[in-house]
Scaffold this motif. Sequence first.
Motif, PDB file in Angstrom:
ATOM      1  N   GLY A 122       0.797  -1.223   0.000  1.00 54.00           N
ATOM      2  CA  GLY A 122       0.000   0.000   0.000  1.00 54.00           C
ATOM      3  C   GLY A 122       0.828   1.271   0.000  1.00 54.00           C
ATOM      4  O   GLY A 122       0.417   2.296   0.553  1.00 54.00           O
ATOM      5  N   ILE A 123       1.993   1.230  -0.633  1.00 53.52           N
ATOM      6  CA  ILE A 123       2.851   2.417  -0.733  1.00 53.52           C
ATOM      7  C   ILE A 123       2.517   3.151  -2.019  1.00 53.52           C
ATOM      8  O   ILE A 123       2.529   2.564  -3.107  1.00 53.52           O
ATOM      9  CB  ILE A 123       4.340   2.015  -0.720  1.00 53.52           C
ATOM     10  CG1 ILE A 123       4.697   1.311   0.584  1.00 53.52           C
ATOM     11  CG2 ILE A 123       5.234   3.237  -0.931  1.00 53.52           C
ATOM     12  CD1 ILE A 123       6.088   0.708   0.590  1.00 53.52           C
ATOM     13  N   ASN A 124       2.217   4.435  -1.897  1.00 53.20           N
ATOM     14  CA  ASN A 124       1.830   5.211  -3.067  1.00 53.20           C
ATOM     15  C   ASN A 124       3.070   5.744  -3.788  1.00 53.20           C
ATOM     16  O   ASN A 124       3.970   6.299  -3.169  1.00 53.20           O
ATOM     17  CB  ASN A 124       0.930   6.387  -2.653  1.00 53.20           C
ATOM     18  CG  ASN A 124       0.316   7.083  -3.843  1.00 53.20           C
ATOM     19  OD1 ASN A 124       0.990   7.800  -4.563  1.00 53.20           O
ATOM     20  ND2 ASN A 124      -0.980   6.869  -4.037  1.00 53.20           N
ATOM     21  N   CYS A 125       3.105   5.560  -5.090  1.00 51.51           N
ATOM     22  CA  CYS A 125       4.192   6.062  -5.927  1.00 51.51           C
ATOM     23  C   CYS A 125       3.613   7.100  -6.885  1.00 51.51           C
ATOM     24  O   CYS A 125       2.633   6.817  -7.591  1.00 51.51           O
ATOM     25  CB  CYS A 125       4.827   4.923  -6.719  1.00 51.51           C
ATOM     26  SG  CYS A 125       6.130   5.411  -7.881  1.00 51.51           S
ATOM     27  N   PRO A 126       4.134   8.321  -6.885  1.00 51.75           N
ATOM     28  CA  PRO A 126       5.390   8.773  -6.265  1.00 51.75           C
ATOM     29  C   PRO A 126       5.200   9.539  -4.959  1.00 51.75           C
ATOM     30  O   PRO A 126       6.184  10.052  -4.432  1.00 51.75           O
ATOM     31  CB  PRO A 126       5.950   9.698  -7.342  1.00 51.75           C
ATOM     32  CG  PRO A 126       4.727  10.377  -7.897  1.00 51.75           C
ATOM     33  CD  PRO A 126       3.663   9.295  -7.892  1.00 51.75           C
ATOM     34  N   GLU A 127       3.954   9.626  -4.443  1.00 50.08           N
ATOM     35  CA  GLU A 127       3.725  10.454  -3.264  1.00 50.08           C
ATOM     36  C   GLU A 127       4.580  10.012  -2.072  1.00 50.08           C
ATOM     37  O   GLU A 127       5.131  10.839  -1.352  1.00 50.08           O
ATOM     38  CB  GLU A 127       2.242  10.435  -2.878  1.00 50.08           C
ATOM     39  CG  GLU A 127       1.354  11.328  -3.741  1.00 50.08           C
ATOM     40  CD  GLU A 127       1.053  10.706  -5.091  1.00 50.08           C
ATOM     41  OE1 GLU A 127       1.482   9.553  -5.341  1.00 50.08           O
ATOM     42  OE2 GLU A 127       0.389  11.381  -5.921  1.00 50.08           O
ATOM     43  N   GLN A 128       4.679   8.696  -1.875  1.00 49.29           N
ATOM     44  CA  GLN A 128       5.463   8.186  -0.747  1.00 49.29           C
ATOM     45  C   GLN A 128       6.842   7.665  -1.150  1.00 49.29           C
ATOM     46  O   GLN A 128       7.763   7.663  -0.322  1.00 49.29           O
ATOM     47  CB  GLN A 128       4.682   7.060  -0.042  1.00 49.29           C
ATOM     48  CG  GLN A 128       3.391   7.528   0.627  1.00 49.29           C
ATOM     49  CD  GLN A 128       2.593   6.354   1.143  1.00 49.29           C
ATOM     50  OE1 GLN A 128       1.894   5.677   0.395  1.00 49.29           O
ATOM     51  NE2 GLN A 128       2.706   6.078   2.445  1.00 49.29           N
TER      52      GLN A 128
END
Length: 348
Positions: free
Chosen positions: A274-280
Amino acid sequence: MPPSRTPSPPPQPRLRDVAAAAGVHPATASRALNPATRSQVNAETARRVQRAAKDLGYRPNPIARSLKTSRTDTVGLVIPDLTNPYFPPIVRGIESELEPAGYHAWIVDTHDDAERERARIESLRSRQVEGLIVATARLDHPYLAELHAQGMPMVLINRRVQGLDIPCVTLDDEAGVTLAVGHLAGLGHTRIAMLAGPADTSTGAARTRAFRHAVHDLGLADDPALIVETGHFGEEAGAAGLRTLLDGGARFTAVVAANDLLALGCYDVMAERGINCPEQLSVVGFNDMPFLDRLGPPLTTVHVPHHVIGAEAARMLLDRIADPGRPPRSTLLPVSLVVRGSTAAPGR
């Protein structure tokens, strides 16, 4: 009634039949039908010979020609992984130079395994290939050293072998990694991780070395914990590498992957966690494989001239075959950065 007999097939037309139909000497017909020597024949004569061959249904016999000339007009192309989308455009580039010269390529897949590589190359040699284009070289590669000592014409793609003066076509890895790190630093990233390729390959070692130089020159965090060496240049290895970084507790906001397949592994892990790319997390690849612009988000990557790599390697090998004594030369090709949607400022 006597049993009916199957009629015998008509005899296959021979080169002298084509020559007679075209009104030329058989040697002229032979040159006109061979792409490598066609330029030695008047264009109108060559067309007349080709028309006669087509009308008669003539097919050259490559086995007979190789027995007569001690040439097979074939080369071997040794690939570590045919499922890697990086290689087909390079193969196209190779074929674009081989075919006009009258050569064809036998392609073998080594599965990146040393024993399989040896077996496949020995199979190619049993078919009397006149040279090899090799994309599998490791820094220490005894078998290539053995082939080189035996006089086998070879060209390496994307790789060098320590201590061997073999012609090679390589990319400017240092410039590519510097562009990737500089792009991320310009967005505000100060802790950038790297998924490094295998250290026993010249590509893996060169791109890791370039990464360390780049972060040092830009005054970014030069933390050994931010570099993970992967076992191979594959998607699963990239996923395992990113999991190692995340589970090890290292702080980072961006990742430079040593090739696009490693970057695709990052996408897998970001989706599962659940890691957002590129926000995180921002991700940059290397090679610009086909279809990366279709990903969500499209991958920022270092573009390499795939077709040129193959074409240049083929030209170099043909030169070596034609003149084995000529000094080996190598070519370093430029790269560029393609910025897409997988990179942004940290914590956007």
